[in-house]
Design an enzyme around this catalytic site. Structure first.
Site, PDB file in Angstrom:
ATOM      1  N   HIS A 142       0.839  -1.202   0.000  1.00 24.96           N
ATOM      2  CA  HIS A 142       0.000   0.000   0.000  1.00 24.96           C
ATOM      3  C   HIS A 142       0.874   1.252   0.000  1.00 24.96           C
ATOM      4  O   HIS A 142       0.628   2.193  -0.772  1.00 24.96           O
ATOM      5  CB  HIS A 142      -0.908  -0.022   1.235  1.00 24.96           C
ATOM      6  CG  HIS A 142      -1.742   1.207   1.404  1.00 24.96           C
ATOM      7  ND1 HIS A 142      -3.027   1.314   0.923  1.00 24.96           N
ATOM      8  CD2 HIS A 142      -1.476   2.391   2.020  1.00 24.96           C
ATOM      9  CE1 HIS A 142      -3.521   2.503   1.225  1.00 24.96           C
ATOM     10  NE2 HIS A 142      -2.591   3.183   1.889  1.00 24.96           N
ATOM     11  N   GLU A 143       1.895   1.274   0.845  1.00 30.14           N
ATOM     12  CA  GLU A 143       2.764   2.447   0.932  1.00 30.14           C
ATOM     13  C   GLU A 143       3.609   2.611  -0.328  1.00 30.14           C
ATOM     14  O   GLU A 143       3.806   3.735  -0.815  1.00 30.14           O
ATOM     15  CB  GLU A 143       3.656   2.358   2.178  1.00 30.14           C
ATOM     16  CG  GLU A 143       2.916   2.239   3.497  1.00 30.14           C
ATOM     17  CD  GLU A 143       1.866   3.322   3.696  1.00 30.14           C
ATOM     18  OE1 GLU A 143       2.010   4.429   3.131  1.00 30.14           O
ATOM     19  OE2 GLU A 143       0.872   3.069   4.401  1.00 30.14           O
TER      20      GLU A 143
ATOM     21  N   HIS B  44       1.533   4.215  -2.910  1.00 22.69           N
ATOM     22  CA  HIS B  44       1.440   5.669  -2.737  1.00 22.69           C
ATOM     23  C   HIS B  44       2.595   6.359  -3.450  1.00 22.69           C
ATOM     24  O   HIS B  44       2.410   7.369  -4.145  1.00 22.69           O
ATOM     25  CB  HIS B  44       1.481   6.036  -1.248  1.00 22.69           C
ATOM     26  CG  HIS B  44       0.138   6.107  -0.590  1.00 22.69           C
ATOM     27  ND1 HIS B  44      -0.919   6.810  -1.112  1.00 22.69           N
ATOM     28  CD2 HIS B  44      -0.305   5.567   0.586  1.00 22.69           C
ATOM     29  CE1 HIS B  44      -1.970   6.705  -0.299  1.00 22.69           C
ATOM     30  NE2 HIS B  44      -1.623   5.953   0.726  1.00 22.69           N
TER      31      HIS B  44
ATOM     32  N   GLU C 263      -6.395   6.838  -1.465  1.00 16.78           N
ATOM     33  CA  GLU C 263      -6.315   5.644  -0.615  1.00 16.78           C
ATOM     34  C   GLU C 263      -6.882   4.424  -1.337  1.00 16.78           C
ATOM     35  O   GLU C 263      -6.309   3.334  -1.279  1.00 16.78           O
ATOM     36  CB  GLU C 263      -7.061   5.881   0.700  1.00 16.78           C
ATOM     37  CG  GLU C 263      -6.325   6.773   1.678  1.00 16.78           C
ATOM     38  CD  GLU C 263      -4.939   6.262   2.005  1.00 16.78           C
ATOM     39  OE1 GLU C 263      -4.783   5.055   2.325  1.00 16.78           O
ATOM     40  OE2 GLU C 263      -3.996   7.063   1.923  1.00 16.78           O
TER      41      GLU C 263
END
Length: 287
Positions: free
Chosen positions: A139-140, A143, A220
């Site tokens: 997830h990071e 980003h 997100e």
């Protein structure tokens, strides 16, 4: 309360600095063009300065310890996992750090895709399974790969410019109205004018926060989708399910929590930087 205090302090600082700079440079904001230039300089300037120092600020604020030489198998696995995901995502290897916190959280920051930091809390690293941690890391990394730091900085710059510009335009209208109804034609006076600008900064700032939070929630969902591609949908869902079982995230400053895995919960969803975990899980399940 802390976030309200920071908002007030920031607006006071902007007003003070703006007044000093206008006096020194003789900037004329009486015209719309001059005011717009002034608003853009401060609006985008502050946003890009925050972006430029984001890695340094994150390390200092969160007490991040960057892993250069792994001390154990867990740190080695952490580095190897981020390296593999970064290669899959087509970005330069981010710095990887650990910070001491019992809450399960992580964040990504940095001025560009090739100059970024991914940090995880000790609570997350040792409180989740490796599959769950892998989902969080993906997830990071997503980003970073999506360029979310730069995208939200541009959005922040636009809304900052709007707040500064609109507050002073409305304050000018109020001042002209008072002046036209005043026999002496003096208007609000300097201190009353500054007070009106400050109040309008606060009101428009709330509207701006809602806009930024909306775009943050969209990013997100995109980061969740990216994580599903990098690590597998089941790992990302497992990580979100684990976070849903835990307590609310509270220790991370706002500038980092915008790119964290687990955002603050709020009764007013409009102000949330992250969608509710239940909605994020449902979105992944229907992919």
């Amino acid at each position: 309360m802390k976030r309200i205090f920071l908002l007030i302090a920031t607006n006071l600082a902007v007003l003070l600095v703006a007044s000093i700079v206008m006096s020194i440079l003789g900037v004329n904001t009486s015209t719309m063009g001059g005011l717009l230039v002034f608003a853009a300089i401060f609006g985008f300037g502050g946003a890009f300065i925050s972006l430029a120092i984001s890695k340094w600020m994150a390390k200092k604020t969160m007490g991040c310890e960057v892993i250069t030489t792994p001390r154990d198998s867990t740190e080695r696995w952490l580095l190897d996992t981020v390296a593999r995901q970064a290669q899959q995502a087509g970005i330069k290897m981010p710095e990887v750090a650990i910070y001491q916190s019992p809450e399960m959280n992580a964040f990504a920051t940095g001025p560009s895709k090739d100059n970024s930091l991914v940090a995880v809390s000790t609570g997350l690293l040792y409180g989740m399974s490796q599959d769950e941690v892998e989902g969080v890391l993906a997830h990071e990394v997503s980003h970073v790969a999506n360029g979310d730091m730069v995208t939200l900085t541009l959005i922040q710059g636009v809304v900052n410019t709007f707040v500064i510009f609109a507050a002073r335009v409305v304050a000018g209208i109020i001042n002209n109205f008072v002046s036209s109804n005043d026999e002496e034609g003096e208007g609000l006076g300097m201190f009353a004018y500054m007070a009106v600008v400050f109040v309008l900064d606060m009101l428009f700032g709330i509207l701006a926060s809602i806009i930024v939070a909306y775009f943050s929630r969209i990013r997100e969902y995109r980061a969740d989708e990216g994580a599903a591609r990098l690590a597998g949908k089941h790992k990302m869902i497992a990580a979100l399910e684990r976070l849903r079982q835990g307590p609310e995230s509270s220790a991370m400053p706002a500038q980092m929590s915008a790119f964290g895995i687990n955002g603050k919960r709020s009764m007013a969803e409009l102000m949330m930087s992250h969608p509710p975990l239940e909605k994020r899980i449902a979105a992944l399940q229907t992919r």
